[in-house]
Design a protein around this motif. Structure first.
Motif, PDB file in Angstrom:
ATOM      1  N   THR A 132      -2.856  31.864   6.791  1.00 51.65           N
ATOM      2  CA  THR A 132      -3.799  30.780   6.507  1.00 51.65           C
ATOM      3  C   THR A 132      -4.161  30.032   7.777  1.00 51.65           C
ATOM      4  N   MET A 133      -3.137  29.762   8.615  1.00 51.69           N
ATOM      5  CA  MET A 133      -3.399  29.055   9.868  1.00 51.69           C
ATOM      6  C   MET A 133      -4.255  29.898  10.793  1.00 51.69           C
ATOM      7  N   CYS A 134      -3.952  31.181  10.883  1.00 52.58           N
ATOM      8  CA  CYS A 134      -4.758  32.072  11.717  1.00 52.58           C
ATOM      9  C   CYS A 134      -6.209  32.104  11.255  1.00 52.58           C
ATOM     10  N   LYS A 135      -6.409  32.079   9.954  1.00 54.22           N
ATOM     11  CA  LYS A 135      -7.770  32.107   9.423  1.00 54.22           C
ATOM     12  C   LYS A 135      -8.553  30.887   9.876  1.00 54.22           C
ATOM     13  N   GLN A 136      -7.907  29.716   9.884  1.00 54.36           N
ATOM     14  CA  GLN A 136      -8.590  28.489  10.295  1.00 54.36           C
ATOM     15  C   GLN A 136      -8.943  28.520  11.784  1.00 54.36           C
TER      16      GLN A 136
END
Length: 252
Positions: A132-136
């Motif tokens: 999720t963090m990588c996606k942001q």
């Protein structure tokens, strides 16, 4: 000699002097400072670009899809020509997370709690895993490529500069190096302008910045009545040039 020929020769001499002056400044600098700008509300974005062009200086910009003074968002098509122009001018770019996600605290099992300022989960504290963090982080890169046909540099900055070793490690695993700023590099554009007038901020930064320091300001900020840019920015660049500073791009 006719008057027209005199004007042409004079103009050529003047241009030569300016060119030599720029070359002398570049050749004589023996220290480096890194100017960086986060998106903010974009109210002085065009003024910042004009100053950087006038001073022949490059900077690094960290992008998030923040709400702007026009009521739109910084990564919408309405700002596409601006980002295209900056990219054409040779500046560098990093991610500031798409929804301007503030780190709250570490979570269990290598996860982190984040609070988005914008987007569908704005104001909510949410547990992010690595994906999720990588996606942001990567979503900014994807959007920037859609607008400019070029990728970001593999760098990012957490909103507010708030991180933990866990969050920095997640960014590294995503392939993006976290870029903070030096204590002297906090240029104060989000501070109260009554307590911290532009003259004080200019003097402080001009005096305290050191070789290798990374600075941080915004392309507009909601919390300051007397805008930091362009009032401080151009004179700060001039002062740093006089102290024999070059202006570098990130990553180092």
């Amino acid at each position: 000699m006719n008057s027209r020929r005199f004007v042409q020769i004079t103009a050529a001499l003047m241009f030569g002097c300016f060119s030599l002056g720029s070359f002398a400044q570049t050749a004589s600098c023996n220290k480096t400072v890194y100017l960086t700008f986060d998106t903010g509300n974009m109210s002085v974005a065009k003024q910042v670009d004009q100053i950087l062009k006038r001073q022949n200086v490059k900077a690094t910009f960290f992008l998030a899809n923040e709400k702007t003074y026009r009521g739109d968002y910084a990564l919408e098509d309405s700002w596409k020509p601006f980002w295209q122009q900056l990219a054409k001018e040779g500046h560098h770019f990093g991610s500031h997370t798409y929804d301007h996600d503030y780190f709250v605290k570490d979570g269990p099992k290598g996860q982190v709690f984040e609070k988005s300022q914008f987007g569908p989960k704005a104001g909510q504290t949410v547990l992010y895993n690595e994906a999720t963090m990588c996606k942001q982080i990567r979503r900014v890169d994807q959007r920037f490529q859609e607008m400019t046909d070029q990728p970001l540099q593999k760098i990012w900055r957490a909103p507010g500069g708030k991180v933990s070793p866990t969050l920095v490690r997640i960014g590294d695993m995503c392939g993006y190096q976290h870029i903070a700023w030096a204590s002297a590099g906090f240029l104060g554009d989000e501070l109260n302008s009554d307590k911290y007038p532009n003259s004080v901020l200019l003097e402080k930064a001009s005096r305290e910045l050191k070789d290798g320091d990374i600075t941080m300001a915004h392309l507009g900020i909601w919390s300051r009545k007397d805008p930091w840019a362009p009032a401080v920015l151009e004179q700060l660049i001039v002062n740093l040039k006089q102290r024999s500073f070059c202006f570098g791009l990130l990553p180092k």
